[in-house]
Design a protein around this motif. Sequence first.
Motif, PDB file in Angstrom:
ATOM      1  N   GLN A 156       0.831  -1.199   0.000  1.00  0.00           N
ATOM      2  CA  GLN A 156       0.000   0.000   0.000  1.00  0.00           C
ATOM      3  C   GLN A 156       0.867   1.252   0.000  1.00  0.00           C
ATOM      4  O   GLN A 156       0.616   2.199  -0.750  1.00  0.00           O
ATOM      5  N   LEU A 157       1.897   1.251   0.845  1.00  0.00           N
ATOM      6  CA  LEU A 157       2.793   2.397   0.918  1.00  0.00           C
ATOM      7  C   LEU A 157       3.491   2.624  -0.416  1.00  0.00           C
ATOM      8  O   LEU A 157       3.589   3.754  -0.892  1.00  0.00           O
ATOM      9  N   ARG A 201       1.163   4.238  -2.896  1.00  0.00           N
ATOM     10  CA  ARG A 201       0.926   5.644  -2.563  1.00  0.00           C
ATOM     11  C   ARG A 201       2.142   6.494  -2.897  1.00  0.00           C
ATOM     12  O   ARG A 201       2.008   7.626  -3.363  1.00  0.00           O
ATOM     13  N   GLU A 202       3.349   5.949  -2.659  1.00  0.00           N
ATOM     14  CA  GLU A 202       4.572   6.687  -3.008  1.00  0.00           C
ATOM     15  C   GLU A 202       4.662   6.922  -4.511  1.00  0.00           C
ATOM     16  O   GLU A 202       5.044   8.009  -4.961  1.00  0.00           O
ATOM     17  N   TYR A 232       2.281   9.671  -5.472  1.00  0.00           N
ATOM     18  CA  TYR A 232       2.782  10.969  -5.025  1.00  0.00           C
ATOM     19  C   TYR A 232       3.882  11.477  -5.957  1.00  0.00           C
ATOM     20  O   TYR A 232       3.854  12.628  -6.399  1.00  0.00           O
ATOM     21  N   VAL A 266      -0.660  15.198  -1.560  1.00  0.00           N
ATOM     22  CA  VAL A 266      -0.550  14.876  -0.131  1.00  0.00           C
ATOM     23  C   VAL A 266      -1.804  14.147   0.343  1.00  0.00           C
ATOM     24  O   VAL A 266      -1.722  13.161   1.082  1.00  0.00           O
ATOM     25  N   LEU A 267      -2.970  14.607  -0.076  1.00  0.00           N
ATOM     26  CA  LEU A 267      -4.208  13.927   0.317  1.00  0.00           C
ATOM     27  C   LEU A 267      -4.228  12.488  -0.180  1.00  0.00           C
ATOM     28  O   LEU A 267      -4.584  11.562   0.549  1.00  0.00           O
ATOM     29  N   ALA A 306      -1.630  10.629  -1.092  1.00  0.00           N
ATOM     30  CA  ALA A 306      -0.545   9.832  -0.509  1.00  0.00           C
ATOM     31  C   ALA A 306      -0.868   9.403   0.916  1.00  0.00           C
ATOM     32  O   ALA A 306      -0.421   8.342   1.358  1.00  0.00           O
ATOM     33  N   ASN A 307      -1.650  10.189   1.648  1.00  0.00           N
ATOM     34  CA  ASN A 307      -1.986   9.832   3.022  1.00  0.00           C
ATOM     35  C   ASN A 307      -3.248   8.991   3.123  1.00  0.00           C
ATOM     36  O   ASN A 307      -3.626   8.581   4.215  1.00  0.00           O
ATOM     37  N   ASP A 308      -3.901   8.747   2.018  1.00  0.00           N
ATOM     38  CA  ASP A 308      -5.131   7.959   2.013  1.00  0.00           C
ATOM     39  C   ASP A 308      -4.798   6.488   2.112  1.00  0.00           C
ATOM     40  O   ASP A 308      -3.778   6.024   1.627  1.00  0.00           O
ATOM     41  N   ARG A 309      -5.670   5.727   2.768  1.00  0.00           N
ATOM     42  CA  ARG A 309      -5.504   4.285   2.832  1.00  0.00           C
ATOM     43  C   ARG A 309      -6.796   3.646   2.333  1.00  0.00           C
ATOM     44  O   ARG A 309      -7.821   4.311   2.285  1.00  0.00           O
TER      45      ARG A 309
END
Length: 124
Positions: free
Chosen positions: A19-20, A23-24, A27, A71-72, A74-77
């Motif tokens: 997941q990370l 998201r990276e 971003y 940013v929104l 990238a911080n979403d899960r």
Amino acid sequence: MKKQPSVLITDAARSPSDQLRSREIRYVTMMSVRAGCLILGGVLISLEVPLLPLWLILCAAGMVFLPWAAVLIANDRPPKTKEERAADAAARERRQRALAESAAVETPEPITIDAEIVEPDKNP
């Protein structure tokens, strides 16, 4: 490079590291588009293209909007499943019940401290 399976055979959630990683990648992609807007704005100014103010406004909007959105995102899960939500609710209920029981058992009497003011003798 890891080979991805062609068929998903489990209902398990993606690992936190996967997941990370995704998201990276999102971003970095969005911030690269932002850098592209900056470069494109510089090129457009040097070439003096028709409708230059419109293109510059679009580039500026991309440079302002994209960091916020990146940013929104990238911080979403991923959203929680029903089972995860039920487990969270049950844990919250257990904590509240334990707090209520401990508060009922450990209610001490308040301590009041009285002090009398004694004035010193004025007669020597």
